[in-house]
Design an enzyme around this catalytic site. Structure first.
Site, PDB file in Angstrom:
ATOM      1  CG  HIS A  32      -1.311   1.355   1.735  1.00  0.00           C
ATOM      2  ND1 HIS A  32      -2.240   1.878   1.213  1.00  0.00           N
ATOM      3  CD2 HIS A  32      -1.725   2.018   2.700  1.00  0.00           C
ATOM      4  CE1 HIS A  32      -2.302   3.266   1.375  1.00  0.00           C
ATOM      5  NE2 HIS A  32      -1.857   2.559   3.189  1.00  0.00           N
ATOM      6  CG  ASP A  71     -30.267 -19.997  15.059  1.00  0.00           C
ATOM      7  OD1 ASP A  71     -29.715 -19.498  14.457  1.00  0.00           O
ATOM      8  OD2 ASP A  71     -31.416 -19.896  14.610  1.00  0.00           O
ATOM      9  CE1 TYR A 102      -2.663   7.185   5.392  1.00  0.00           C
ATOM     10  CE2 TYR A 102      -3.888   5.666   3.912  1.00  0.00           C
ATOM     11  CZ  TYR A 102      -3.417   5.804   4.507  1.00  0.00           C
ATOM     12  OH  TYR A 102      -2.331   5.061   4.907  1.00  0.00           O
TER      13      TYR A 102
END
Length: 832
Positions: free
Chosen positions: A229, A555, A263
């Site tokens: 990255h 369940d 960013y």
């Protein structure tokens, strides 16, 4: 195990990054101190992903689990300090939108923040500019501001944790590669290194992108892919001059420009820029070699050479969103390795077949302390207070563990990491990995497939489109908004109508099926489940799997086929791993009580044949007795239908008369064909998962993983009927003592939307008297009742008949808490 025995457990943690050191600290805080942490790199900078991490912590996530991990990371790092300086710079976070679709998505993210308890607010372009003065206001439509976000000082955090835990007795061994895992009798016994074996009762691999290699030492597939990255630091930016005292100081919020996969954070007078906008760059960790004894900021195994051509478009995008960068140049850049997984989640949990071996991999700095706490809770308490279903290492099917699958899907996750994705959006590739024996017939009928756990699942059938012309007015679905209309079709209304008024065939093959057999099968199932499964052969029991604290693990349905053979309808591989581990332990304690657990899903198939005319269909092609006397509700038997040997269970998750009909995979297509032919005089159709989901909610049936998790007990989930407290001891029974539905502080409630048309999809916050009090678990349009339905956990003081509001893309949808089930509360349709 006594508490003194637990505290004397010898623990070896592999990896001294931010996860491993946090785990050591969390164990120390719980009284454990017989801990050794080993790392192949030098302790002052081990050289893994932590060593180069920019440290951004954005807490808000579509996953409640991931959000809570991040919230705890912020909390812990704020409290980890020395010399008056903590390990977290809480500058806040700002996500900006430059496209209308992104701005709408920020509204959805605001909903997540409100659902999971994170302070956030949606702000306009002018407010974005005020919060972040260097923004190009002309291209920004608005933003999401989260004041509690910030920058983790990851390297400092690791050093302080090492210092603190060393004082408590933790031993650290740097520059010590792990060469193998020693084991005996189905348990780990030690960790092999060039300097000898470190004895261990518990081994936890926190090796990051080296986790694949560590897992291979014990025959465990770790489904992660190391990917590079890009991250760059600029030279001095004139606009930042004098703003920060420290070289890596920051005062502005961390900034995400997700429309361009970028960013930003400050490094003193410089900017740090991270980019996901480039091509995926996979790495094989084993090819990196051993970590050298000297590691520094510019030379470490996890830092690869920068490829400037990949970053060039991102640099232009950066100068557009932050014009101040036009006066700067890129000074330094690298391609830093970190881990991606097929579904984007961490890899957490224990080995299915090797006791004492755990993993905590593919964990970013953002979630590091939260994951470490969860693993520490697993080791010390037997369960994490935050549900780990989305992170459990056992959640993947075998086909999802192949290196080809992991590589392709992880790279796709890298590409899509900042994309606006619909919750139902399927993978485009790989597809058709798992298909039921009915797949050819589905395609002939124009099935629209979505994918789950590798299975192709029909959601509706284009062959039923003509039924829309016959659909009565009261069954006509309301028009949907553009978002909820994606991966949806009005055809589902016609399929629901036919299920309620005639008969429909549903492909239930993807339901996980386990066979539990042997002389210890009854003992195993009685001990692990809340129901009484010791009834005579032919009985089917709906029951729960609980953890020791009474949280719902799963369940299941348990059908007793003969004295020593049971078929279990489970929720996935997590259940398989649990039953397998427990069966192995039971056999070790008493060899006479052995039980075999097999996954029989792939070798079998299932058709749900449901509707008021189901008996007419079956009676035409079977001599077996399918009347109430011949096969009562929640009973099973072997039969022959159209010459096909089948196992039939009288169950129905759509709330209509009918059966789950099982046969072997080789007989599957023939079973479909004989039922289809017999059903033609009765208007039989094939129906998909969209109608199934709606009918399920009308009947009030819960779905594990959304309507209930380990964070919920049976009473607040409305499942107390599945708990037989009169039964001898079972896992979780003691924890439920004194519990009741009336005493639960929260309850899973049914909501119906007042206007009869406004849809929600799940995870939206629910407001009562203008305060967020819960979140939507499941939602669907109720075709039978003619209005949208949502289920949500709400405080117990919010009662039936009360008005609430559901936040949906920034607007409020009025709803009413409604008695459940909405359909056939007397159970006449099922038992008729």
């Amino acid at each position: 195990m006594t508490s003194s025995q637990a505290l004397s457990q010898k623990v070896v943690i592999i990896g001294a990054g931010i996860v491993g050191t946090n785990l050591a600290d969390e164990l120390v805080s719980r009284g454990w101190n017989n801990i050794t942490v080993v790392d192949q790199g030098p302790l002052e900078m081990p050289g893994g992903s932590t060593s180069h991490a920019p440290g951004l912590v954005f807490q808000t996530n579509a996953s409640k689990t991931m959000t809570l991990f991040a919230k705890y990371t912020v909390e812990k790092l704020l409290g980890l300090a020395k010399d008056g300086e903590n390990c977290f710079n809480q500058v806040g976070g700002l996500e900006v939108a430059t496209t209308p679709s992104r701005y709408e998505d920020l509204k959805r993210k605001l909903g997540y923040a409100q659902s999971w308890g994170v302070e956030a607010r949606l702000v306009d372009a002018a407010e974005c500019k005020r919060i972040y003065p260097f923004l190009n206001e002309e291209i920004v439509l608005g933003g999401l501001h989260i004041p509690s976000d910030g920058l983790a000082l990851a390297a400092r955090c690791v050093q302080l944790l090492i210092e603190r835990t060393r004082e408590a007795g933790v031993v650290y061994r740097g520059s010590t590669p792990v060469t193998g895992i020693e084991r005996s009798g189905g348990r780990v016994t030690g960790v092999e290194t060039p300097d000898g074996v470190i004895p261990a009762d518990i081994v936890v691999s926190c090796a990051g992108f080296w986790g694949v290699e560590v897992g291979a030492m014990v025959g465990m597939s770790i489904p992660l892919l190391p990917l590079a990255h890009q991250y760059v630091k600029t030279g001095p930016v004139p606009a930042l001059k004098g703003r920060n005292e420290l070289p890596n100081g920051a005062g502005l919020p961390i900034l995400r420009h997700q429309d361009r996969d970028l960013y930003y954070r400050e490094h003193g007078e410089r900017y740090g820029i991270g980019s996901y906008a480039h091509r995926p760059m996979p790495v094989v960790a084993a090819d990196l070699g051993l970590t050298p004894k000297h590691v520094d900021e510019h030379s470490m195994p996890s830092r690869l050479d920068f490829t400037p051509e990949d970053f060039a478009p991102s640099w232009e995008d950066s100068k557009e969103i932050l014009p101040a960068l036009r006066e700067a140049e890129i000074e330094d850049g690298f391609n830093g390795i970190f881990s991606f997984t097929p579904d984007g989640g961490p890899i957490v949990g224990q080995h299915r077949d090797l006791d004492g071996f755990y993993v905590a991999e593919a964990v970013w700095v953002t979630h590091s302390a939260g994951v470490a706490r969860a693993v520490a809770e697993l080791l010390t308490d037997g369960r994490s207070q935050i549900d780990l279903g989305e992170c459990d290492v056992a959640r993947f099917e075998d086909v999802q563990l192949s290196r080809a699958y992991v590589s392709e899907t992880s790279q796709q996750n890298f590409v899509e990491i900042y994309d606006v994705l619909h919750p139902l959006q399927p993978k485009e590739s790989p597809r058709n990995l798992r298909v039921s024996p009915f797949n050819a017939r589905h395609r002939e009928l124009g099935a629209y497939f979505l994918e789950g756990a590798g299975w192709e699942r029909p959601y509706w059938f284009e062959s039923n489109a003509h039924l829309l012309d016959e659909l009565p007015a009261e069954w006509q679905p309301a028009p949907r908004d553009a978002w909820s209309a994606q991966y949806s079709s009005p055809i589902a209304a016609a399929e629901a109508w036919k299920t309620r008024t005639a008969v429909a065939m549903y492909d239930m093959t993807p339901l996980k099926r386990l066979e539990v057999s042997g002389p210890g099968a009854v003992t195993l199932l009685q001990r692990l489940t809340t129901g009484d499964v010791s009834k005579k052969p032919g009985a089917v029991t709906y029951c729960l799997l609980l953890d020791e604290h009474g949280g719902i693990r799963s369940d299941i349905t348990v059908a007793r086929l003969d004295e020593e053979t049971f078929q279990v309808g489970a929720n996935g591989n997590i259940d398989l791993a649990y039953f397998t581990r427990e069966a192995r332990r039971q056999r070790a304690e008493d060899p006479a009580q052995w039980a075999q657990v097999r996954d029989i899903t792939g070798g079998t198939c299932c058709i749900g044949l449901w509707g008021p005319l189901a008996r007419e269909v079956v009676s035409a092609i079977s001599d077996d007795d399918f009347t109430n006397d011949g096969l009562r509700y929640f009973r099973a038997k072997h039969a022959t239908i159209g010459g096909v040997p089948v196992t039939v269970m009288r169950l129905s998750y759509v709330g209509e008369l009918g059966w789950e009909i099982y046969t072997s995979a080789d007989n599957g297509q023939r079973l479909w064909d004989v039922l289809w032919a017999a059903g033609q005089p009765h208007g039989i159709i094939a129906a998909g998962r969209a109608a199934f989901s709606a009918l399920r909610l009308e009947k009030g049936y819960r779905s594990w993983g959304t309507d209930m998790t380990t964070e919920h007990d049976p009473f607040e989930a409305g499942l107390s009927f599945a708990v037989k407290l009169s039964k001898d001891d079972f896992v979780g029974k003691a924890a439920l003592e004194g519990f009741s539905e009336d005493g639960s502080p929260r309850r899973l409630r049914c909501l119906t939307v007042d206007d009869g048309r406004s849809m929600v999809l799940g995870k939206e916050p629910v407001f009562y008297k203008d305060e967020p009090v819960g979140y939507v678990t499941s939602a669907a349009y109720g075709y039978t009742v003619g209005k949208p339905i949502a289920y949500a956990y709400l405080p117990s003081h919010v009662a039936e008949g009360d008005a609430v509001e559901i936040a949906y893309f920034g607007s409020r949808i009025r709803a009413t808490v409604t008695p459940e089930p909405l359909y056939d509360p007397e159970m006449k349709r099922l038992r008729g």
